[in-house]
Design an enzyme around this catalytic site. Structure first.
Site, mmCIF file in Angstrom:
data_model
loop_
_atom_site.group_PDB
_atom_site.id
_atom_site.type_symbol
_atom_site.label_atom_id
_atom_site.label_comp_id
_atom_site.label_asym_id
_atom_site.label_seq_id
_atom_site.Cartn_x
_atom_site.Cartn_y
_atom_site.Cartn_z
ATOM 1 N N ASP A 190 -8.590 -1.444 -8.277
ATOM 2 C CA ASP A 190 -7.933 -1.663 -6.988
ATOM 3 C C ASP A 190 -7.455 -3.101 -6.825
ATOM 4 O O ASP A 190 -6.460 -3.346 -6.150
ATOM 5 C CB ASP A 190 -8.913 -1.293 -5.864
ATOM 6 C CG ASP A 190 -8.254 -1.268 -4.491
ATOM 7 O OD1 ASP A 190 -7.024 -1.042 -4.423
ATOM 8 O OD2 ASP A 190 -8.957 -1.477 -3.491
ATOM 9 N N HIS A 213 -6.971 6.699 -3.252
ATOM 10 C CA HIS A 213 -7.856 5.755 -2.554
ATOM 11 C C HIS A 213 -7.203 5.083 -1.356
ATOM 12 O O HIS A 213 -7.904 4.540 -0.504
ATOM 13 C CB HIS A 213 -8.373 4.690 -3.524
ATOM 14 C CG HIS A 213 -7.382 3.601 -3.808
ATOM 15 N ND1 HIS A 213 -6.307 3.791 -4.653
ATOM 16 C CD2 HIS A 213 -7.286 2.326 -3.344
ATOM 17 C CE1 HIS A 213 -5.604 2.675 -4.703
ATOM 18 N NE2 HIS A 213 -6.169 1.768 -3.921
ATOM 19 N N ASP A 214 -5.866 5.109 -1.246
ATOM 20 C CA ASP A 214 -5.184 4.467 -0.115
ATOM 21 C C ASP A 214 -4.209 5.410 0.597
ATOM 22 O O ASP A 214 -3.285 4.940 1.272
ATOM 23 C CB ASP A 214 -4.410 3.229 -0.585
ATOM 24 C CG ASP A 214 -5.254 1.963 -0.568
ATOM 25 O OD1 ASP A 214 -6.195 1.893 0.253
ATOM 26 O OD2 ASP A 214 -4.988 1.052 -1.388
ATOM 27 N N HIS A 253 0.834 -1.207 0.000
ATOM 28 C CA HIS A 253 0.000 0.000 0.000
ATOM 29 C C HIS A 253 0.871 1.260 0.000
ATOM 30 O O HIS A 253 1.018 1.946 1.008
ATOM 31 C CB HIS A 253 -0.952 -0.003 1.195
ATOM 32 C CG HIS A 253 -2.048 -1.016 1.064
ATOM 33 N ND1 HIS A 253 -2.045 -2.205 1.765
ATOM 34 C CD2 HIS A 253 -3.168 -1.020 0.294
ATOM 35 C CE1 HIS A 253 -3.134 -2.900 1.444
ATOM 36 N NE2 HIS A 253 -3.824 -2.213 0.559
ATOM 37 N N ASN A 254 1.439 1.541 -1.147
ATOM 38 C CA ASN A 254 2.326 2.697 -1.311
ATOM 39 C C ASN A 254 1.945 3.458 -2.575
ATOM 40 O O ASN A 254 0.949 3.126 -3.232
ATOM 41 C CB ASN A 254 3.792 2.233 -1.360
ATOM 42 C CG ASN A 254 4.006 1.133 -2.386
ATOM 43 O OD1 ASN A 254 3.472 1.184 -3.490
ATOM 44 N ND2 ASN A 254 4.798 0.122 -2.034
ATOM 45 N N ALA A 255 2.722 4.466 -2.925
ATOM 46 C CA ALA A 255 2.385 5.325 -4.066
ATOM 47 C C ALA A 255 2.464 4.589 -5.396
ATOM 48 O O ALA A 255 1.791 4.973 -6.364
ATOM 49 C CB ALA A 255 3.293 6.552 -4.080
ATOM 50 N N VAL A 256 3.278 3.543 -5.474
ATOM 51 C CA VAL A 256 3.365 2.774 -6.717
ATOM 52 C C VAL A 256 2.058 2.015 -6.943
ATOM 53 O O VAL A 256 1.564 1.923 -8.077
ATOM 54 C CB VAL A 256 4.560 1.808 -6.701
ATOM 55 C CG1 VAL A 256 4.705 1.109 -8.047
ATOM 56 C CG2 VAL A 256 5.847 2.547 -6.359
ATOM 57 N N HIS A 257 1.484 1.481 -5.867
ATOM 58 C CA HIS A 257 0.165 0.843 -5.976
ATOM 59 C C HIS A 257 -0.863 1.875 -6.444
ATOM 60 O O HIS A 257 -1.692 1.584 -7.315
ATOM 61 C CB HIS A 257 -0.246 0.266 -4.617
ATOM 62 C CG HIS A 257 -1.709 -0.095 -4.528
ATOM 63 N ND1 HIS A 257 -2.295 -1.062 -5.315
ATOM 64 C CD2 HIS A 257 -2.693 0.411 -3.737
ATOM 65 C CE1 HIS A 257 -3.591 -1.140 -5.014
ATOM 66 N NE2 HIS A 257 -3.852 -0.269 -4.066
ATOM 67 N N GLN A 282 -3.300 -16.310 -2.763
ATOM 68 C CA GLN A 282 -3.671 -15.779 -4.065
ATOM 69 C C GLN A 282 -4.765 -16.586 -4.737
ATOM 70 O O GLN A 282 -5.657 -16.026 -5.384
ATOM 71 C CB GLN A 282 -2.430 -15.705 -4.962
ATOM 72 C CG GLN A 282 -1.438 -14.637 -4.538
ATOM 73 C CD GLN A 282 -2.087 -13.266 -4.393
ATOM 74 O OE1 GLN A 282 -2.724 -12.776 -5.316
ATOM 75 N NE2 GLN A 282 -1.933 -12.657 -3.233
#
Length: 407
Positions: free
Chosen positions: A283, A173-174, A133-137, A334
């Site tokens: 998402d 969104h995150d 959950h970072n800026a790349v996501h 997964q």
């Protein structure tokens, strides 16, 4: 023997961990006040706009990054490579490009310097220490949203407001995600859980943080108050839709619309609902990407789960489902995620779009990736490294996946 740690200890620890990014404040200030940024901003303020107005920030781009942006609508877009080429500024760079491509800067008469500053605020509000959950996501979700906004069934009806809301919601969104899920915040009595009464705790926080940055940046200050209020409320509605606990609610409603063929995209309310669905798809689209990208995201999110499990173990809390590295393997997590969360949503999305090439491509990747995870799980069992999973996803795992903050 009584526990030597309290939930307040774990709360303090996670808050300290969350705030550890502030150590980089000096670096942020240096970057914000860099000569290059000052020089570029001053040129814009003096009205000296680069000749290629479509790329106002071209001078900050590397040639390879610019080349990648020309293919930003392709599903095999490699966000990890793009992030490296932009020196960790994938979200800002992508947003500037997409706002230009969609004509939003001109339509809403946005100030380019203010817009850029707002994007920087959003990017820096993500925690780079989070594996997932970072800026790349956020950049990855934004690129996916761009692809979905171009689907003919949707694109033919979208207004500039719809497009701007979709991109902003995807990007933000995150924001300020702490790297742990809602059940963790609740059981450690985190102040956010109390503030939002244990309901969509993270999503409410992401929304409110976004509104705070929008107001602080004054990006929309020139628009009528009722317009900005509507934008803020719709952003909230979009971001809150990403709460995985509401998955069945949205699926049932989407199935009803598709079965009854009563979606009227001329209607703003129906368009907004499909934007919510598009954001939900964006998402959790990782399993629908090419294997090399999908696998990286899978490993990253499981690493974040395992970190939470280690934290819970450290403070003698019950380890959350999917967070026990000794029991919950990446393949098993997964496979369950794809089976119970991703497949039902993307099958309905494909039905909505009319099985476009993009939708078919995503479903094909999803099936191939799921088969690869099953193969890897089988190899784990064969080698004797894992004996806690049969390779079958049980009903209890389905419930867990619906309760967890799964990517």
């Amino acid at each position: 023997m009584p526990s030597t740690h309290s939930s307040s200890d774990s709360l303090q620890y996670i808050e300290n961990t969350t705030l550890s990014g502030e150590i980089g404040t000096k670096k942020k200030v240096k970057r914000l006040l860099s000569f290059q940024r000052y020089f570029h901003a001053s040129r814009l303020l003096r009205g000296i706009v680069p000749q290629a107005s479509l790329y106002l920030l071209d001078e900050d781009y590397l040639g390879q990054a610019r080349h990648m942006l020309s293919k930003v609508g392709m599903w095999d877009f490699d966000i990890f490579l793009f992030d490296r080429l932009t020196n960790g500024n994938s979200l800002v760079t992508l947003l500037c490009h997409l706002f230009n491509v969609h004509g939003l800067i001109h339509h809403f008469q946005l100030d380019m310097v203010t817009l850029h500053r707002f994007f920087v605020m959003v990017q820096e509000d993500y925690h780079s220490q989070n594996p997932y959950h970072n800026a790349v996501h956020a950049a990855d979700v934004t690129q996916a949203m761009h692809c979905y906004l171009r689907e003919p069934k949707l694109a033919n009806f979208l207004t500039p407001s719809d497009i701007m809301l979709g991109l902003l919601a995807a990007a933000a969104h995150d924001v300020d995600h702490p790297g742990v899920n809602q059940p963790f915040l609740i059981k450690t009595k985190h102040h956010l859980a109390s503030l939002y009464q244990n309901v969509s705790v993270l999503e409410n926080h992401h929304w409110r943080s976004t509104i705070g940055m929008l107001r602080e940046s004054r990006l929309l200050a020139h628009l009528p108050k009722e317009v900005t209020q509507d934008i803020e409320q719709q952003l909230g509605s979009l971001i809150l839709a990403t709460d995985i606990n509401r998955q069945n609610e949205f699926l049932i409603r989407l199935k009803s619309h598709l079965d009854n063929q009563d979606l009227r995209l001329e209607d703003a309310q129906d368009r907004h609902f499909m934007l919510q669905i598009a954001l939900k798809c964006a998402d959790i689209c990782n399993p629908c990407r090419v294997w090399d990208l999908s696998k990286q995201w899978s490993e990253r999110v499981c690493e974040e789960f395992y970190r939470q499990g280690d934290l819970e173990q450290k403070f003698e809390l019950e380890i959350s489902p999917l967070c026990n590295q000794q029991k919950d393997t990446v393949p098993s997590i997964q496979i369950g995620f794809m089976t119970y969360i991703v497949e039902p949503l993307f099958e309905r999305w494909a039905q909505f779009t009319g099985n476009t090439p993009l939708s078919e491509n995503m479903l094909n990747h999803l099936r191939r990736n799921k088969a690869k995870w099953r193969s890897l799980l089988h190899k784990q069992h064969s080698s004797g490294r894992s004996n806690d999973h049969s390779g079958q996803v049980t009903g209890s795992q389905e419930q867990t996946l619906n309760e967890e903050e799964t990517p």
